[in-house]
Design a protein around this motif. Sequence first.
Motif, short mmCIF file in Angstrom:
data_model
loop_
_atom_site.label_atom_id
_atom_site.label_comp_id
_atom_site.label_asym_id
_atom_site.label_seq_id
_atom_site.Cartn_x
_atom_site.Cartn_y
_atom_site.Cartn_z
N SER A 27 0.84 -1.19 0.00
CA SER A 27 0.00 0.00 0.00
C SER A 27 0.88 1.24 0.00
O SER A 27 1.70 1.45 0.89
N GLU A 28 0.71 2.07 -1.04
CA GLU A 28 1.46 3.33 -1.14
C GLU A 28 0.53 4.53 -1.01
O GLU A 28 0.82 5.60 -1.47
N LYS A 29 -0.62 4.30 -0.40
CA LYS A 29 -1.59 5.39 -0.27
C LYS A 29 -1.08 6.44 0.71
O LYS A 29 -0.30 6.15 1.61
N VAL A 30 -1.55 7.65 0.53
CA VAL A 30 -1.23 8.72 1.47
C VAL A 30 -2.01 8.47 2.75
O VAL A 30 -3.23 8.32 2.72
N GLY A 31 -1.32 8.40 3.87
CA GLY A 31 -1.99 8.16 5.14
C GLY A 31 -2.05 9.42 5.98
O GLY A 31 -1.05 10.11 6.16
N PHE A 32 -3.22 9.74 6.48
CA PHE A 32 -3.39 10.92 7.32
C PHE A 32 -3.83 10.48 8.71
O PHE A 32 -4.67 9.59 8.86
N ASN A 33 -3.26 11.11 9.75
CA ASN A 33 -3.71 10.89 11.12
C ASN A 33 -4.69 12.00 11.51
O ASN A 33 -4.55 13.15 11.06
N LEU A 34 -5.64 11.66 12.36
CA LEU A 34 -6.55 12.68 12.88
C LEU A 34 -5.89 13.36 14.07
O LEU A 34 -5.32 12.70 14.94
N LEU A 35 -5.95 14.71 14.07
CA LEU A 35 -5.27 15.49 15.11
C LEU A 35 -6.24 16.47 15.76
O LEU A 35 -7.24 16.88 15.15
N ASP A 36 -5.92 16.85 16.99
CA ASP A 36 -6.61 17.94 17.66
C ASP A 36 -6.00 19.24 17.13
O ASP A 36 -4.81 19.49 17.33
N ARG A 37 -6.78 20.04 16.44
CA ARG A 37 -6.25 21.23 15.78
C ARG A 37 -5.60 22.19 16.78
O ARG A 37 -4.66 22.91 16.45
N ARG A 38 -6.10 22.20 18.01
CA ARG A 38 -5.60 23.17 18.98
C ARG A 38 -4.21 22.81 19.49
O ARG A 38 -3.39 23.70 19.77
N THR A 39 -3.92 21.51 19.62
CA THR A 39 -2.66 21.08 20.23
C THR A 39 -1.81 20.22 19.30
O THR A 39 -0.67 19.87 19.65
N ASP A 205 -0.36 0.21 -26.78
CA ASP A 205 1.01 0.06 -26.29
C ASP A 205 1.10 -1.24 -25.52
O ASP A 205 0.07 -1.87 -25.23
N LYS A 206 2.32 -1.66 -25.20
CA LYS A 206 2.51 -2.83 -24.36
C LYS A 206 2.28 -2.45 -22.91
O LYS A 206 2.66 -1.36 -22.48
N TRP A 207 1.66 -3.35 -22.15
CA TRP A 207 1.39 -3.09 -20.74
C TRP A 207 2.69 -3.08 -19.95
O TRP A 207 3.43 -4.05 -19.92
N ASP A 208 2.97 -1.96 -19.33
CA ASP A 208 4.14 -1.81 -18.48
C ASP A 208 3.70 -1.02 -17.25
O ASP A 208 3.60 0.21 -17.30
N PRO A 209 3.40 -1.71 -16.14
CA PRO A 209 2.87 -1.00 -14.97
C PRO A 209 3.81 0.06 -14.42
O PRO A 209 3.37 1.00 -13.76
N SER A 210 5.13 -0.04 -14.71
CA SER A 210 6.07 0.94 -14.18
C SER A 210 5.91 2.31 -14.84
O SER A 210 6.44 3.31 -14.36
N GLN A 211 5.17 2.38 -15.95
CA GLN A 211 4.95 3.66 -16.63
C GLN A 211 3.92 4.52 -15.89
O GLN A 211 3.78 5.70 -16.18
N TYR A 212 3.19 3.94 -14.98
CA TYR A 212 2.09 4.64 -14.32
C TYR A 212 2.40 4.77 -12.83
O TYR A 212 2.95 3.86 -12.22
N HIS A 213 2.05 5.89 -12.25
CA HIS A 213 2.28 6.06 -10.83
C HIS A 213 1.22 6.98 -10.24
O HIS A 213 0.45 7.62 -10.96
N ASP A 214 1.20 7.03 -8.93
CA ASP A 214 0.18 7.76 -8.18
C ASP A 214 0.56 9.24 -8.11
O ASP A 214 1.31 9.66 -7.23
N THR A 215 0.06 10.04 -9.05
CA THR A 215 0.41 11.45 -9.08
C THR A 215 -0.21 12.21 -7.91
O THR A 215 0.34 13.23 -7.46
N PHE A 216 -1.34 11.73 -7.40
CA PHE A 216 -1.95 12.38 -6.23
C PHE A 216 -1.01 12.28 -5.03
O PHE A 216 -0.75 13.26 -4.32
N ARG A 217 -0.47 11.08 -4.80
CA ARG A 217 0.46 10.89 -3.68
C ARG A 217 1.71 11.75 -3.87
O ARG A 217 2.21 12.36 -2.92
N ASP A 218 2.23 11.80 -5.11
CA ASP A 218 3.41 12.62 -5.38
C ASP A 218 3.16 14.08 -5.03
O ASP A 218 4.01 14.75 -4.42
#
Length: 331
Positions: A27-39, A205-218
Amino acid sequence: MAHMIWKGAISFGLVHVPVQLYPATLSEKVGFNLLDRRTIDPIGYKQINKRTGKEVARENIVRGFEYEKDKYVVLSDDEIRAANPESTQTVDILAFVDAPDISFLFLDTPYFLTPDRKGEKVYALLREAMKASGKIGVASVVLHSKQHLAALIPVGPMLALNTLRWADEVRDFDEFKLPPESMKAAGVTARELDMAKKLINDMSDKWDPSQYHDTFRDDIMALVERKIRAGKTEEIAEIEAPRESRRTADILDLSDLLKRSLGRGKGKSSAARNHAADDNDEAADAGTGPTAPARKKPSAARSAGTSRSGGKRGSASATAAPAAHKRHAAA
């Protein structure tokens, strides 16, 4: 090294292949933690008793099967395993089928199977026999206290196990309003079909998964780095709402749209050319570009659809890399 989920055996006929099961994806998803905004303190996750509202300690949490409204049979993990001990540790092959017969719609979560001790030869035998026959195995397996249908697939040197959705988990085509499969009934002309096929060929084109990446995470990681360098890790920036770009009128002539799409190439350069072409088209429509010929206004949105095969829930070869779908076996 990936963490082993369980060890057991592949069973087909009287042959048993001792194997170990590993997750096949990272999993290379962007992970966010929930925080108390004040502290900026992390906010924890609590298990709450829905009736009393009080927190429940982990050791007091058990599994329950609801047999009537608000009435449960409590089952421990040991009881679940003991109910069908063989199935929990066995990939039981039910049949071998042609790879293209399994629709990609049924593919769920991929896993890797590696040979366990003294199982290398029979593992290799099964893998090579499946490759030579062009078949994949349809199997039953229990993972995380849930039974799954699964596909056993030879992928290079590996045997992969891809869990499958059950038939009633894939929606029927009849639920949706779709254009007729007949070209004539759908109003598609032979000329339009030829141009669409040429466009597909030009973009193939020929399938090459390395040509595609998660631009949102970048982009998110680049934003994080910028805020760290600027020393603004705890500040929330005010962002102006983006102005809506002017959309040109929809093209009513499909042939015109196809003609404009042809010859634009493929890949990243195509996206850049399409964007530039849209800007030029909008300028021409507004009469501000170098040339503004009188013609129909182009559409700013280009939609890409996929044709379905004649069969229900169209099929695709499952021997291409197993789908890394994002739904893991439910606990």
